[in-house]
Design a protein around this motif. Structure first.
Motif, PDB file in Angstrom:
ATOM      1  N   LYS A 190     -52.652 -25.109  35.831  1.00 64.44           N
ATOM      2  CA  LYS A 190     -52.054 -26.195  35.564  1.00 64.44           C
ATOM      3  C   LYS A 190     -52.235 -27.051  34.490  1.00 64.44           C
ATOM      4  O   LYS A 190     -51.369 -27.662  33.861  1.00 64.44           O
ATOM      5  CB  LYS A 190     -52.224 -27.292  36.806  1.00 64.44           C
ATOM      6  CG  LYS A 190     -51.803 -26.559  38.180  1.00 64.44           C
ATOM      7  CD  LYS A 190     -51.794 -27.679  39.424  1.00 64.44           C
ATOM      8  CE  LYS A 190     -51.340 -27.101  40.700  1.00 64.44           C
ATOM      9  NZ  LYS A 190     -51.650 -28.068  41.938  1.00 64.44           N
ATOM     10  N   SER A 191     -53.598 -27.173  33.819  1.00 57.11           N
ATOM     11  CA  SER A 191     -53.676 -27.704  32.464  1.00 57.11           C
ATOM     12  C   SER A 191     -53.157 -26.953  31.569  1.00 57.11           C
ATOM     13  O   SER A 191     -52.718 -27.582  30.458  1.00 57.11           O
ATOM     14  CB  SER A 191     -55.309 -27.738  32.723  1.00 57.11           C
ATOM     15  OG  SER A 191     -56.081 -28.343  33.654  1.00 57.11           O
ATOM     16  N   PHE A 192     -53.259 -25.824  31.660  1.00 55.98           N
ATOM     17  CA  PHE A 192     -52.683 -24.980  30.762  1.00 55.98           C
ATOM     18  C   PHE A 192     -51.009 -25.232  30.570  1.00 55.98           C
ATOM     19  O   PHE A 192     -50.451 -25.408  29.620  1.00 55.98           O
ATOM     20  CB  PHE A 192     -52.880 -23.340  30.791  1.00 55.98           C
ATOM     21  CG  PHE A 192     -52.102 -22.786  29.704  1.00 55.98           C
ATOM     22  CD1 PHE A 192     -52.533 -22.387  28.514  1.00 55.98           C
ATOM     23  CD2 PHE A 192     -50.800 -21.835  30.143  1.00 55.98           C
ATOM     24  CE1 PHE A 192     -51.979 -21.738  27.517  1.00 55.98           C
ATOM     25  CE2 PHE A 192     -50.350 -20.881  29.099  1.00 55.98           C
ATOM     26  CZ  PHE A 192     -50.939 -20.956  27.864  1.00 55.98           C
ATOM     27  N   ILE A 193     -50.424 -25.259  31.705  1.00 52.84           N
ATOM     28  CA  ILE A 193     -48.858 -25.558  31.713  1.00 52.84           C
ATOM     29  C   ILE A 193     -48.805 -27.111  31.322  1.00 52.84           C
ATOM     30  O   ILE A 193     -47.820 -27.545  30.068  1.00 52.84           O
ATOM     31  CB  ILE A 193     -48.553 -25.424  33.138  1.00 52.84           C
ATOM     32  CG1 ILE A 193     -48.346 -24.136  33.475  1.00 52.84           C
ATOM     33  CG2 ILE A 193     -46.871 -26.178  33.041  1.00 52.84           C
ATOM     34  CD1 ILE A 193     -48.000 -23.795  34.837  1.00 52.84           C
ATOM     35  N   LEU A 194     -49.594 -27.963  31.528  1.00 53.11           N
ATOM     36  CA  LEU A 194     -49.291 -29.520  31.037  1.00 53.11           C
ATOM     37  C   LEU A 194     -49.549 -29.260  29.476  1.00 53.11           C
ATOM     38  O   LEU A 194     -49.258 -30.127  28.704  1.00 53.11           O
ATOM     39  CB  LEU A 194     -50.560 -30.473  31.661  1.00 53.11           C
ATOM     40  CG  LEU A 194     -50.514 -31.868  31.317  1.00 53.11           C
ATOM     41  CD1 LEU A 194     -49.098 -32.396  31.634  1.00 53.11           C
ATOM     42  CD2 LEU A 194     -51.551 -32.566  32.103  1.00 53.11           C
ATOM     43  N   THR A 195     -50.529 -28.803  29.076  1.00 56.55           N
ATOM     44  CA  THR A 195     -50.967 -28.460  27.681  1.00 56.55           C
ATOM     45  C   THR A 195     -49.749 -28.007  26.864  1.00 56.55           C
ATOM     46  O   THR A 195     -49.318 -28.639  25.835  1.00 56.55           O
ATOM     47  CB  THR A 195     -52.092 -27.524  27.103  1.00 56.55           C
ATOM     48  OG1 THR A 195     -53.167 -28.304  27.978  1.00 56.55           O
ATOM     49  CG2 THR A 195     -52.129 -27.571  25.649  1.00 56.55           C
ATOM     50  N   ILE A 196     -48.763 -27.238  27.308  1.00 54.64           N
ATOM     51  CA  ILE A 196     -47.635 -26.677  26.443  1.00 54.64           C
ATOM     52  C   ILE A 196     -46.725 -27.921  26.522  1.00 54.64           C
ATOM     53  O   ILE A 196     -46.020 -27.850  25.589  1.00 54.64           O
ATOM     54  CB  ILE A 196     -46.998 -25.481  27.510  1.00 54.64           C
ATOM     55  CG1 ILE A 196     -48.060 -24.081  27.440  1.00 54.64           C
ATOM     56  CG2 ILE A 196     -45.721 -24.941  26.972  1.00 54.64           C
ATOM     57  CD1 ILE A 196     -47.617 -22.987  28.273  1.00 54.64           C
ATOM     58  N   LEU A 197     -46.721 -28.550  27.485  1.00 51.14           N
ATOM     59  CA  LEU A 197     -45.517 -29.657  27.464  1.00 51.14           C
ATOM     60  C   LEU A 197     -46.101 -30.547  26.645  1.00 51.14           C
ATOM     61  O   LEU A 197     -45.256 -31.363  25.878  1.00 51.14           O
ATOM     62  CB  LEU A 197     -45.446 -30.245  29.015  1.00 51.14           C
ATOM     63  CG  LEU A 197     -44.709 -29.227  30.001  1.00 51.14           C
ATOM     64  CD1 LEU A 197     -44.763 -29.948  31.335  1.00 51.14           C
ATOM     65  CD2 LEU A 197     -43.447 -29.065  29.514  1.00 51.14           C
ATOM     66  N   VAL A 198     -47.232 -31.099  26.454  1.00 52.96           N
ATOM     67  CA  VAL A 198     -47.886 -31.773  25.660  1.00 52.96           C
ATOM     68  C   VAL A 198     -47.851 -31.636  24.094  1.00 52.96           C
ATOM     69  O   VAL A 198     -47.211 -32.624  23.222  1.00 52.96           O
ATOM     70  CB  VAL A 198     -49.348 -32.472  25.959  1.00 52.96           C
ATOM     71  CG1 VAL A 198     -49.660 -33.405  24.882  1.00 52.96           C
ATOM     72  CG2 VAL A 198     -49.416 -33.161  27.274  1.00 52.96           C
ATOM     73  N   VAL A 199     -47.949 -30.369  23.891  1.00 48.89           N
ATOM     74  CA  VAL A 199     -47.900 -29.852  22.419  1.00 48.89           C
ATOM     75  C   VAL A 199     -46.541 -30.025  21.891  1.00 48.89           C
ATOM     76  O   VAL A 199     -46.202 -30.438  20.897  1.00 48.89           O
ATOM     77  CB  VAL A 199     -48.333 -28.436  22.449  1.00 48.89           C
ATOM     78  CG1 VAL A 199     -48.173 -27.705  21.147  1.00 48.89           C
ATOM     79  CG2 VAL A 199     -49.857 -28.420  22.689  1.00 48.89           C
TER      80      VAL A 199
END
Length: 307
Positions: A134-143
């Protein structure tokens, strides 16, 4: 003998007839309004299409006009008596071909790298459950929310420390990093939209996990890979600002930078040559997009709603 009471024919069924007449009139009125609405929206669509196509037409029209007509006070909307001298001038320029080679190298590297990394990442976040998913998916959105300009200094210093400034590989690295978040998110929707039960059924029939994936699942992901590849191609081919920061050597310019170099600051600009260069750069992209637009559109929509 009594005569039966006669009922006036005008009064028989009058309420039903009135209701039916009103329904017919309402239906006809609705159809008329619907036709008018469609005509209005059709006119609006045509005007929007003309506004969208006109800059492209004006670019090609200007590329076929001599400089004296381009600098005239009256605009020339039809290239009557036009010339291909501007196109020949561009094709004789050796820097144009050098920039074309660099752009092609960058596009190929970015296309291959973006598809491989994005596909593997999308497969991981869609098919597997691991710590930090989930952190990885959230990072994709933030980037994706970070402005590209905010990363220029750090990207330049990173490439400079690796001695990759003014190289196609260095520019490809930053292009791939900029494209990956969106392509991962797009392909994630496609991978999640293919039921894993298809692979499991193929494995029951005797296929290995790898064979089941490549024979069953991978062909179903082809539209998503096409859409992601088109997106990566267009971004790498047309990008200007990152190339301006990384490719400071005039001998290492990509096509957008080469085109900007045609605009002279100290003397009059030959806008015919500039427009001819723009057409030569844009026309292959337009033709390519026309061939793949259906798959790209369906891919973007399906990737946005699946998963």
């Amino acid at each position: 003998m009594s005569t039966p009471l006669a009922i006036p024919s005008a009064t028989v069924g009058t309420p039903d007839a009135t209701v039916a007449t009103r329904k017919v009139r309402s239906t006809e009125s609705g159809r008329t309004q619907g036709r008018r609405s469609r005509r209005v929206w059709s006119v609006v669509a045509v005007l929007v299409a003309i506004a969208w196509v006109f800059p492209i037409y004006w670019m090609i029209n200007s590329a076929l006009l001599p400089l004296n007509k381009l600098q005239g006070t009256r605009p020339t909307f039809l290239p009557l008596g036009g010339t291909l001298a501007n196109v020949r001038e561009v094709l004789k320029d050796p820097t144009f071909w050098d920039a074309t080679k660099i752009s092609l190298v960058v596009v190929v590297i970015v296309l291959v790298a973006a598809l491989i990394f994005a596909f593997l990442a999308a497969l991981a976040v869609s098919r597997f459950r691991f710590r930090g998913r989930k952190s990885f998916i959230l990072t994709i959105l933030v980037v994706q929310m970070i402005p590209a300009e905010g990363l220029f200094i750090s990207q330049y210093r990173m490439l400079d420390s690796w001695n990759l400034v003014n190289t196609a590989i260095g520019l490809s690295i930053v292009y791939t990093a900029a494209i990956l978040p969106f392509t991962i998110w797009m392909l994630r929707g496609f991978v999640a939209g293919v039921p894993i039960e298809l692979e499991e059924a193929a494995m029951v029939d005797g296929l290995s996990r790898t064979a089941a994936f490549f024979r069953i699942t991978f062909p179903l992901l082809a539209p998503g890979l096409v859409a992601a590849g088109v997106y990566a191609f267009l971004q790498a081919w047309n990008e200007y600002t990152l190339a301006l920061v990384v490719m400071t050597d005039p001998k290492q310019h990509t096509l957008p930078l080469w085109l900007q170099g045609l605009v002279q600051t100290n003397r009059a600009t030959d806008w015919g040559v500039v427009m001819a260069g723009s057409a030569l750069i844009a026309v292959p992209v337009i033709i390519f997009f026309l061939f793949v637009q259906n798959k790209m559109t369906s891919g973007l929509v399906a990737g946005a709603v699946k998963g």
